[in-house]
Design a protein around this motif. Sequence first.
Motif, PDB file in Angstrom:
ATOM      1  N   ALA A   1      49.886  65.631  28.948  1.00 13.13           N
ATOM      2  CA  ALA A   1      48.983  66.243  30.032  1.00 13.13           C
ATOM      3  C   ALA A   1      50.077  66.760  31.177  1.00 13.13           C
ATOM      4  O   ALA A   1      49.708  67.923  31.636  1.00 13.13           O
ATOM      5  CB  ALA A   1      48.253  65.474  30.539  1.00 13.13           C
ATOM      6  N   GLY A   2      51.116  65.916  31.475  1.00  7.32           N
ATOM      7  CA  GLY A   2      51.878  66.443  32.541  1.00  7.32           C
ATOM      8  C   GLY A   2      52.843  67.590  32.146  1.00  7.32           C
ATOM      9  O   GLY A   2      53.297  68.442  33.191  1.00  7.32           O
ATOM     10  N   GLU A   3      53.415  67.399  31.234  1.00  9.22           N
ATOM     11  CA  GLU A   3      54.338  68.582  30.440  1.00  9.22           C
ATOM     12  C   GLU A   3      53.496  70.007  30.420  1.00  9.22           C
ATOM     13  O   GLU A   3      53.939  71.165  30.762  1.00  9.22           O
ATOM     14  CB  GLU A   3      54.798  68.340  29.415  1.00  9.22           C
ATOM     15  CG  GLU A   3      56.073  67.274  29.354  1.00  9.22           C
ATOM     16  CD  GLU A   3      56.476  66.872  28.060  1.00  9.22           C
ATOM     17  OE1 GLU A   3      56.139  67.384  26.978  1.00  9.22           O
ATOM     18  OE2 GLU A   3      57.577  66.052  28.146  1.00  9.22           O
ATOM     19  N   ASN A   4      52.124  69.977  29.890  1.00 11.03           N
ATOM     20  CA  ASN A   4      51.439  70.947  29.595  1.00 11.03           C
ATOM     21  C   ASN A   4      50.612  71.521  30.746  1.00 11.03           C
ATOM     22  O   ASN A   4      49.793  72.517  30.881  1.00 11.03           O
ATOM     23  CB  ASN A   4      50.458  70.933  28.465  1.00 11.03           C
ATOM     24  CG  ASN A   4      51.436  70.665  27.174  1.00 11.03           C
ATOM     25  OD1 ASN A   4      52.608  71.248  27.203  1.00 11.03           O
ATOM     26  ND2 ASN A   4      50.779  69.773  26.263  1.00 11.03           N
ATOM     27  N   GLY A   5      50.570  70.822  31.907  1.00 13.69           N
ATOM     28  CA  GLY A   5      49.733  71.219  33.022  1.00 13.69           C
ATOM     29  C   GLY A   5      48.284  71.173  32.822  1.00 13.69           C
ATOM     30  O   GLY A   5      47.672  72.177  33.137  1.00 13.69           O
ATOM     31  N   ALA A   6      47.779  70.223  32.221  1.00 16.32           N
ATOM     32  CA  ALA A   6      46.320  70.015  31.844  1.00 16.32           C
ATOM     33  C   ALA A   6      45.625  70.126  32.952  1.00 16.32           C
ATOM     34  O   ALA A   6      45.950  69.348  34.092  1.00 16.32           O
ATOM     35  CB  ALA A   6      46.213  68.850  30.862  1.00 16.32           C
ATOM     36  N   SER A   7      44.435  70.558  32.903  1.00 15.52           N
ATOM     37  CA  SER A   7      43.644  70.534  34.163  1.00 15.52           C
ATOM     38  C   SER A   7      42.902  68.911  34.212  1.00 15.52           C
ATOM     39  O   SER A   7      43.007  68.274  33.323  1.00 15.52           O
ATOM     40  CB  SER A   7      42.411  71.597  33.810  1.00 15.52           C
ATOM     41  OG  SER A   7      41.476  70.887  32.822  1.00 15.52           O
ATOM     42  N   PRO A   8      42.278  68.703  35.530  1.00 15.90           N
ATOM     43  CA  PRO A   8      41.847  67.327  35.357  1.00 15.90           C
ATOM     44  C   PRO A   8      40.655  67.342  34.641  1.00 15.90           C
ATOM     45  O   PRO A   8      40.500  66.122  34.102  1.00 15.90           O
ATOM     46  CB  PRO A   8      41.476  67.481  37.075  1.00 15.90           C
ATOM     47  CG  PRO A   8      42.231  68.576  37.589  1.00 15.90           C
ATOM     48  CD  PRO A   8      42.589  69.522  36.711  1.00 15.90           C
ATOM     49  N   GLU A   9      39.934  68.205  34.169  1.00 15.31           N
ATOM     50  CA  GLU A   9      38.987  68.029  33.369  1.00 15.31           C
ATOM     51  C   GLU A   9      39.380  67.952  31.955  1.00 15.31           C
ATOM     52  O   GLU A   9      38.829  66.766  31.350  1.00 15.31           O
ATOM     53  CB  GLU A   9      37.908  69.474  33.233  1.00 15.31           C
ATOM     54  CG  GLU A   9      37.127  69.609  34.573  1.00 15.31           C
ATOM     55  CD  GLU A   9      38.319  70.424  35.581  1.00 15.31           C
ATOM     56  OE1 GLU A   9      39.353  70.963  35.386  1.00 15.31           O
ATOM     57  OE2 GLU A   9      37.796  70.492  36.761  1.00 15.31           O
ATOM     58  N   ASP A  10      40.263  68.322  31.534  1.00 15.42           N
ATOM     59  CA  ASP A  10      40.877  68.135  30.302  1.00 15.42           C
ATOM     60  C   ASP A  10      41.606  66.599  30.119  1.00 15.42           C
ATOM     61  O   ASP A  10      41.324  65.893  29.155  1.00 15.42           O
ATOM     62  CB  ASP A  10      42.084  68.989  29.813  1.00 15.42           C
ATOM     63  CG  ASP A  10      41.554  70.522  29.421  1.00 15.42           C
ATOM     64  OD1 ASP A  10      40.334  70.586  29.295  1.00 15.42           O
ATOM     65  OD2 ASP A  10      42.315  71.404  29.486  1.00 15.42           O
ATOM     66  N   ARG A  11      42.142  66.115  31.170  1.00 20.11           N
ATOM     67  CA  ARG A  11      42.744  64.877  31.413  1.00 20.11           C
ATOM     68  C   ARG A  11      41.398  64.009  31.161  1.00 20.11           C
ATOM     69  O   ARG A  11      41.735  62.717  30.452  1.00 20.11           O
ATOM     70  CB  ARG A  11      43.608  64.505  32.485  1.00 20.11           C
ATOM     71  CG  ARG A  11      44.961  65.428  32.542  1.00 20.11           C
ATOM     72  CD  ARG A  11      45.912  64.791  33.397  1.00 20.11           C
ATOM     73  NE  ARG A  11      45.376  65.055  34.931  1.00 20.11           N
ATOM     74  CZ  ARG A  11      45.776  66.232  35.689  1.00 20.11           C
ATOM     75  NH1 ARG A  11      46.506  67.072  35.007  1.00 20.11           N
ATOM     76  NH2 ARG A  11      45.142  66.362  36.846  1.00 20.11           N
ATOM     77  N   GLU A  12      40.453  64.159  32.036  1.00 20.09           N
ATOM     78  CA  GLU A  12      39.263  63.239  32.024  1.00 20.09           C
ATOM     79  C   GLU A  12      38.601  63.213  30.620  1.00 20.09           C
ATOM     80  O   GLU A  12      38.295  61.993  30.165  1.00 20.09           O
ATOM     81  CB  GLU A  12      38.292  63.586  32.821  1.00 20.09           C
ATOM     82  CG  GLU A  12      37.029  62.794  32.913  1.00 20.09           C
ATOM     83  CD  GLU A  12      37.287  61.389  33.278  1.00 20.09           C
ATOM     84  OE1 GLU A  12      36.506  60.288  32.976  1.00 20.09           O
ATOM     85  OE2 GLU A  12      38.297  61.107  33.881  1.00 20.09           O
ATOM     86  N   VAL A  13      38.643  64.304  29.966  1.00 18.26           N
ATOM     87  CA  VAL A  13      38.115  64.289  28.735  1.00 18.26           C
ATOM     88  C   VAL A  13      39.072  63.294  27.670  1.00 18.26           C
ATOM     89  O   VAL A  13      38.314  62.480  26.902  1.00 18.26           O
ATOM     90  CB  VAL A  13      38.031  65.824  27.991  1.00 18.26           C
ATOM     91  CG1 VAL A  13      37.738  65.718  26.330  1.00 18.26           C
ATOM     92  CG2 VAL A  13      36.869  66.282  28.411  1.00 18.26           C
ATOM     93  N   MET A  14      40.193  63.614  27.735  1.00 20.21           N
ATOM     94  CA  MET A  14      41.108  62.775  26.853  1.00 20.21           C
ATOM     95  C   MET A  14      40.996  61.150  27.147  1.00 20.21           C
ATOM     96  O   MET A  14      41.075  60.275  26.319  1.00 20.21           O
ATOM     97  CB  MET A  14      42.524  63.308  27.117  1.00 20.21           C
ATOM     98  CG  MET A  14      43.459  62.611  26.073  1.00 20.21           C
ATOM     99  SD  MET A  14      43.425  62.974  24.201  1.00 20.21           S
ATOM    100  CE  MET A  14      43.338  64.601  24.052  1.00 20.21           C
ATOM    101  N   ARG A  15      40.879  60.963  28.530  1.00 19.01           N
ATOM    102  CA  ARG A  15      40.859  59.628  29.048  1.00 19.01           C
ATOM    103  C   ARG A  15      39.411  58.906  28.371  1.00 19.01           C
ATOM    104  O   ARG A  15      39.756  57.907  27.855  1.00 19.01           O
ATOM    105  CB  ARG A  15      40.886  59.615  30.683  1.00 19.01           C
ATOM    106  CG  ARG A  15      40.870  58.091  30.969  1.00 19.01           C
ATOM    107  CD  ARG A  15      40.163  57.991  32.419  1.00 19.01           C
ATOM    108  NE  ARG A  15      38.928  58.323  32.633  1.00 19.01           N
ATOM    109  CZ  ARG A  15      37.640  57.374  31.920  1.00 19.01           C
ATOM    110  NH1 ARG A  15      38.006  56.408  31.391  1.00 19.01           N
ATOM    111  NH2 ARG A  15      36.516  57.977  31.778  1.00 19.01           N
ATOM    112  N   ALA A  16      38.493  59.655  28.506  1.00 21.94           N
ATOM    113  CA  ALA A  16      37.317  59.225  27.788  1.00 21.94           C
ATOM    114  C   ALA A  16      37.149  58.971  26.231  1.00 21.94           C
ATOM    115  O   ALA A  16      36.633  58.037  25.852  1.00 21.94           O
ATOM    116  CB  ALA A  16      36.000  60.280  27.988  1.00 21.94           C
TER     117      ALA A  16
END
Length: 95
Positions: A70-85
């Motif tokens: 996520a950090g390397e690819n500049g994932a959006s906060p929404e994408d990070r939240e989906v992955m966290r969930a």
Amino acid sequence: MELDLAGAELKAVLNRLRRAQGQVSGVIRMIEEGRDCEEVVTQLAAASRALDRAGFAIIATGLQQCLTDAGENGASPEDREVMRARLEKLFLSLA
């Protein structure tokens, strides 16, 4: 979500799974032999712990990879939240 286990991580997970496999085989044999209930349950609990540890190791590796990706690819906060969930759901399935 794709999981890429490195050599040492993969070896540790596979060792735990093989240990659990051996313990489950032992439990089956113990039941077939009519062994003491306490011995059977003790061995079954050990197999369960080995499976849990393997699962937690896989989830921890997945979490680390997701955070790095996520950090390397500049994932959006929404994408990070989906992955966290998704990871939280997997984690809770082992609890």
